[in-house]
Design an enzyme around this catalytic site. Sequence first.
Site, PDB file in Angstrom:
ATOM      1  N   SER A 152       0.836  -1.078  -0.078  1.00 17.26           N
ATOM      2  CA  SER A 152       0.010   0.076   0.051  1.00 17.26           C
ATOM      3  C   SER A 152       0.832   1.354   0.023  1.00 17.26           C
ATOM      4  O   SER A 152       1.848   1.227   0.416  1.00 17.26           O
ATOM      5  CB  SER A 152      -0.994   0.003   1.216  1.00 17.26           C
TER       6      SER A 152
HETATM    7  N1  SAH Z   1      -0.482  -4.846   3.893  1.00 14.15           N
HETATM    8  C1  SAH Z   1       0.031  -5.152   2.924  1.00 14.15           C
HETATM    9  C2  SAH Z   1      -0.582  -4.756   1.756  1.00 14.15           C
HETATM   10  C3  SAH Z   1      -1.442  -5.842   1.152  1.00 14.15           C
HETATM   11  S1  SAH Z   1      -2.148  -5.757  -0.255  1.00 14.15           S
HETATM   12  C4  SAH Z   1       1.478  -4.669   2.875  1.00 14.15           C
HETATM   13  O1  SAH Z   1       1.957  -3.725   3.940  1.00 14.15           O
HETATM   14  O2  SAH Z   1       2.381  -4.970   1.787  1.00 14.15           O
HETATM   15  C5  SAH Z   1      -3.640  -6.977   0.338  1.00 14.15           C
HETATM   16  C6  SAH Z   1      -3.193  -8.342   0.529  1.00 14.15           C
HETATM   17  O3  SAH Z   1      -4.554  -8.885   0.973  1.00 14.15           O
HETATM   18  C7  SAH Z   1      -2.654  -9.317  -0.599  1.00 14.15           C
HETATM   19  O4  SAH Z   1      -1.294  -9.696  -0.437  1.00 14.15           O
HETATM   20  C8  SAH Z   1      -3.673 -10.354  -0.939  1.00 14.15           C
HETATM   21  O5  SAH Z   1      -3.201 -11.482  -1.388  1.00 14.15           O
HETATM   22  C9  SAH Z   1      -4.347 -10.342   0.529  1.00 14.15           C
HETATM   23  N2  SAH Z   1      -5.531 -11.121   0.712  1.00 14.15           N
HETATM   24  C10 SAH Z   1      -6.709 -11.024  -0.217  1.00 14.15           C
HETATM   25  N3  SAH Z   1      -7.830 -11.638   0.324  1.00 14.15           N
HETATM   26  C11 SAH Z   1      -7.318 -12.214   1.624  1.00 14.15           C
HETATM   27  C12 SAH Z   1      -7.729 -13.048   2.497  1.00 14.15           C
HETATM   28  N4  SAH Z   1      -9.234 -13.450   2.135  1.00 14.15           N
HETATM   29  N5  SAH Z   1      -7.183 -13.363   3.600  1.00 14.15           N
HETATM   30  C13 SAH Z   1      -5.888 -13.018   3.593  1.00 14.15           C
HETATM   31  N6  SAH Z   1      -5.427 -12.266   2.799  1.00 14.15           N
HETATM   32  C14 SAH Z   1      -5.839 -11.802   1.673  1.00 14.15           C
END
Ligand code: SAH
Length: 232
Positions: A75
């Site tokens: 993000s």
């Molecule tokens: N917080 C992260 C940003 C992640 S983007 C950072 O600092 O890099 C969102 C993430 O959510 C992705 O990696 C995606 O694979 C994950 N995601 C999507 N649906 C999900 C679910 N049901 N459970 C766990 N992770 C999930």
Amino acid sequence: MRNFAPPAALRVKRDIYERSRQNMLDTQLIPRDIGNPAVLHAMLTVPRHLFVDGALHSQAYTDYPLPIGEKQTISQPYMVAFTAESLGLTGKERVLEIGTGSGYQAAILSMLCDRVYTVERISKLADRARKTLDGLLCRNVIVRVADGTIGWPAEAPFDAIAVAAASPQVPPALIDQLKVGGRLIIPVGEEDSQKFLKITRKESGVVTEVLGGCKFVKLIGKQGWQDDKTRP
Ligand code: SAH
């Protein structure tokens, strides 16, 4: 800030991006009203470049999300800081993060609370995040591969929950796993644009505030989006 009790510090070596991090605070965070000193300190400390591929190191402190593989993104720095600030942490909380991705937001939260429980559905990302966090001796983050839309029942209830992916609705399990007085931050809406919601659990029900507009990748799972088009 009231009674902030700092958790164990990360091991951070000096690096060539210290000025880039200060510049990120001065141009992206402080002008947009991120004012919590503990949040600003965490953003100044955590080496964001280590959470992206080497080829992207020089872009790590820009005002954008960046690709982390598997069609997912780390993000934008401001959204990470805004989420952390909105959770109102004092250093003592147990926090659940849904969507570990690179592990960057978990590292920021780890400096602001007692323990971070973070869930990622794509094991390759979770493995890499674990390695990056280990390299920083970030010991108070527990990474799990699972569907985060159903929360983490075995470790519930939580003082705060941060969802880093967008959902068509608020997963009921996440409300159930909040303590009374606990806060949940989650982007809710359509695929292309969402509202950033802050939901506070009260003795009787919840209070929902709209913090603004946003665009996150999809939360895919039982209580999120059902389809799986983001997988390679
Ligand atoms: N917080 C992260 C940003 C992640 S983007 C950072 O600092 O890099 C969102 C993430 O959510 C992705 O990696 C995606 O694979 C994950 N995601 C999507 N649906 C999900 C679910 N049901 N459970 C766990 N992770 C999930």
